[in-house]
Design a protein around this motif. Structure first.
Motif, PDB file in Angstrom:
ATOM      1  N   VAL A   2      51.433  35.864  35.041  1.00  8.80           N
ATOM      2  CA  VAL A   2      51.471  36.570  36.315  1.00  8.80           C
ATOM      3  C   VAL A   2      51.618  35.515  37.403  1.00  8.80           C
ATOM      4  O   VAL A   2      50.907  34.511  37.401  1.00  8.80           O
ATOM      5  CB  VAL A   2      50.170  37.382  36.541  1.00  8.80           C
ATOM      6  N   ARG A   3      52.548  35.739  38.332  1.00 10.52           N
ATOM      7  CA  ARG A   3      52.734  34.806  39.455  1.00 10.52           C
ATOM      8  C   ARG A   3      52.584  35.591  40.751  1.00 10.52           C
ATOM      9  O   ARG A   3      53.226  36.624  40.933  1.00 10.52           O
ATOM     10  CB  ARG A   3      54.097  34.137  39.388  1.00 10.52           C
ATOM     11  N   LEU A   4      51.709  35.081  41.643  1.00  5.30           N
ATOM     12  CA  LEU A   4      51.426  35.748  42.903  1.00  5.30           C
ATOM     13  C   LEU A   4      51.582  34.795  44.078  1.00  5.30           C
ATOM     14  O   LEU A   4      51.263  33.606  43.970  1.00  5.30           O
ATOM     15  CB  LEU A   4      49.994  36.299  42.900  1.00  5.30           C
ATOM     16  N   LYS A   5      52.042  35.323  45.190  1.00  6.36           N
ATOM     17  CA  LYS A   5      52.145  34.581  46.443  1.00  6.36           C
ATOM     18  C   LYS A   5      50.882  34.885  47.242  1.00  6.36           C
ATOM     19  O   LYS A   5      50.526  36.050  47.428  1.00  6.36           O
ATOM     20  CB  LYS A   5      53.396  35.032  47.207  1.00  6.36           C
ATOM     21  N   VAL A   6      50.203  33.822  47.692  1.00  8.45           N
ATOM     22  CA  VAL A   6      48.954  33.969  48.434  1.00  8.45           C
ATOM     23  C   VAL A   6      49.095  33.170  49.728  1.00  8.45           C
ATOM     24  O   VAL A   6      48.797  31.974  49.772  1.00  8.45           O
ATOM     25  CB  VAL A   6      47.746  33.486  47.598  1.00  8.45           C
ATOM     26  N   GLU A   7      49.581  33.820  50.777  1.00  9.70           N
ATOM     27  CA  GLU A   7      49.927  33.146  52.029  1.00  9.70           C
ATOM     28  C   GLU A   7      48.753  32.459  52.718  1.00  9.70           C
ATOM     29  O   GLU A   7      48.915  31.406  53.310  1.00  9.70           O
ATOM     30  CB  GLU A   7      50.581  34.133  53.007  1.00  9.70           C
ATOM     31  N   LYS A   8      47.556  33.039  52.678  1.00 12.74           N
ATOM     32  CA  LYS A   8      46.416  32.478  53.417  1.00 12.74           C
ATOM     33  C   LYS A   8      45.737  31.311  52.702  1.00 12.74           C
ATOM     34  O   LYS A   8      44.779  30.745  53.211  1.00 12.74           O
ATOM     35  CB  LYS A   8      45.386  33.563  53.701  1.00 12.74           C
ATOM     36  N   MET A   9      46.202  30.958  51.537  1.00 11.06           N
ATOM     37  CA  MET A   9      45.600  29.893  50.759  1.00 11.06           C
ATOM     38  C   MET A   9      46.143  28.549  51.258  1.00 11.06           C
ATOM     39  O   MET A   9      47.342  28.301  51.195  1.00 11.06           O
ATOM     40  CB  MET A   9      45.949  30.109  49.282  1.00 11.06           C
ATOM     41  N   GLY A  10      45.240  27.689  51.787  1.00 10.04           N
ATOM     42  CA  GLY A  10      45.746  26.455  52.358  1.00 10.04           C
ATOM     43  C   GLY A  10      44.950  25.205  52.044  1.00 10.04           C
ATOM     44  O   GLY A  10      45.342  24.119  52.458  1.00 10.04           O
ATOM     45  N   CYS A  11      43.838  25.336  51.318  1.00 10.42           N
ATOM     46  CA  CYS A  11      43.032  24.151  51.036  1.00 10.42           C
ATOM     47  C   CYS A  11      42.408  24.258  49.646  1.00 10.42           C
ATOM     48  O   CYS A  11      42.525  25.290  48.979  1.00 10.42           O
ATOM     49  CB  CYS A  11      41.932  23.996  52.092  1.00 10.42           C
ATOM     50  N   ALA A  21      38.060  34.299  41.789  1.00 12.50           N
ATOM     51  CA  ALA A  21      38.348  35.736  41.829  1.00 12.50           C
ATOM     52  C   ALA A  21      39.123  36.174  40.595  1.00 12.50           C
ATOM     53  O   ALA A  21      38.841  37.224  40.018  1.00 12.50           O
ATOM     54  CB  ALA A  21      39.123  36.076  43.102  1.00 12.50           C
ATOM     55  N   VAL A  22      40.093  35.360  40.199  1.00 13.31           N
ATOM     56  CA  VAL A  22      40.879  35.685  39.002  1.00 13.31           C
ATOM     57  C   VAL A  22      39.995  35.634  37.763  1.00 13.31           C
ATOM     58  O   VAL A  22      39.984  36.556  36.941  1.00 13.31           O
ATOM     59  CB  VAL A  22      42.082  34.731  38.840  1.00 13.31           C
ATOM     60  N   ILE A  42      48.985  32.716  36.668  1.00 16.20           N
ATOM     61  CA  ILE A  42      47.909  33.024  35.741  1.00 16.20           C
ATOM     62  C   ILE A  42      48.508  33.192  34.353  1.00 16.20           C
ATOM     63  O   ILE A  42      49.386  34.028  34.145  1.00 16.20           O
ATOM     64  CB  ILE A  42      47.162  34.306  36.167  1.00 16.20           C
ATOM     65  N   PHE A  43      48.032  32.378  33.428  1.00 17.94           N
ATOM     66  CA  PHE A  43      48.499  32.432  32.038  1.00 17.94           C
ATOM     67  C   PHE A  43      47.429  33.096  31.190  1.00 17.94           C
ATOM     68  O   PHE A  43      46.246  32.807  31.328  1.00 17.94           O
ATOM     69  CB  PHE A  43      48.753  31.020  31.500  1.00 17.94           C
ATOM     70  N   GLY A  44      47.852  33.983  30.315  1.00 17.96           N
ATOM     71  CA  GLY A  44      46.931  34.639  29.402  1.00 17.96           C
ATOM     72  C   GLY A  44      46.199  35.820  30.010  1.00 17.96           C
ATOM     73  O   GLY A  44      45.204  36.277  29.461  1.00 17.96           O
ATOM     74  N   ALA A  45      46.680  36.329  31.127  1.00 21.26           N
ATOM     75  CA  ALA A  45      46.058  37.497  31.749  1.00 21.26           C
ATOM     76  C   ALA A  45      46.382  38.737  30.932  1.00 21.26           C
ATOM     77  O   ALA A  45      47.520  38.933  30.519  1.00 21.26           O
ATOM     78  CB  ALA A  45      46.545  37.660  33.176  1.00 21.26           C
ATOM     79  N   GLU A  46      45.378  39.559  30.718  1.00 26.81           N
ATOM     80  CA  GLU A  46      45.591  40.780  29.950  1.00 26.81           C
ATOM     81  C   GLU A  46      45.798  41.989  30.843  1.00 26.81           C
ATOM     82  O   GLU A  46      46.369  42.976  30.423  1.00 26.81           O
ATOM     83  CB  GLU A  46      44.419  41.007  29.002  1.00 26.81           C
ATOM     84  N   ARG A  51      46.247  44.492  39.495  1.00 23.68           N
ATOM     85  CA  ARG A  51      44.782  44.391  39.361  1.00 23.68           C
ATOM     86  C   ARG A  51      44.311  42.999  39.773  1.00 23.68           C
ATOM     87  O   ARG A  51      43.314  42.848  40.475  1.00 23.68           O
ATOM     88  CB  ARG A  51      44.374  44.687  37.915  1.00 23.68           C
ATOM     89  N   ILE A  52      45.050  41.987  39.371  1.00 26.13           N
ATOM     90  CA  ILE A  52      44.701  40.610  39.730  1.00 26.13           C
ATOM     91  C   ILE A  52      44.924  40.395  41.221  1.00 26.13           C
ATOM     92  O   ILE A  52      44.084  39.788  41.904  1.00 26.13           O
ATOM     93  CB  ILE A  52      45.509  39.613  38.886  1.00 26.13           C
ATOM     94  N   ALA A  53      46.023  40.894  41.748  1.00 29.59           N
ATOM     95  CA  ALA A  53      46.310  40.769  43.180  1.00 29.59           C
ATOM     96  C   ALA A  53      45.216  41.445  44.005  1.00 29.59           C
ATOM     97  O   ALA A  53      44.804  40.924  45.044  1.00 29.59           O
ATOM     98  CB  ALA A  53      47.676  41.358  43.507  1.00 29.59           C
ATOM     99  N   THR A  54      44.742  42.583  43.551  1.00 29.80           N
ATOM    100  CA  THR A  54      43.672  43.294  44.255  1.00 29.80           C
ATOM    101  C   THR A  54      42.390  42.465  44.278  1.00 29.80           C
ATOM    102  O   THR A  54      41.705  42.391  45.304  1.00 29.80           O
ATOM    103  CB  THR A  54      43.420  44.673  43.608  1.00 29.80           C
TER     104      THR A  54
END
Length: 66
Positions: A2-11, A21-22, A42-46, A51-54
């Protein structure tokens, strides 16, 4: 995978919060964070990607599929 874009992540603290969280919902998953690209892989997410994005969004970092 699973690949997600997380704009507010900066540090590193943000990356740790997102990873936690994941892993709270996918404890066996391997999480890779690319702060420069603001991507979380995320590798190996079931569970499904939404659901992960939430879970990440609930931690304060809005996430969308990349």
């Amino acid at each position: 995978m699973v690949r997600l874009k997380v704009e507010k992540m900066g540090c590193g603290g943000c990356a740790k919060s997102v990873t936690s969280a994941v892993q709270a919902i996918e404890p066996d998953a391997r999480v890779e964070v690319d702060l420069g690209a603001k991507l979380v892989t995320i590798f190996g997410a079931e569970g499904p990607a939404d659901r992960i994005a939430t879970a990440i969004s609930a931690a304060g970092y809005p996430a969308v599929p990349a």
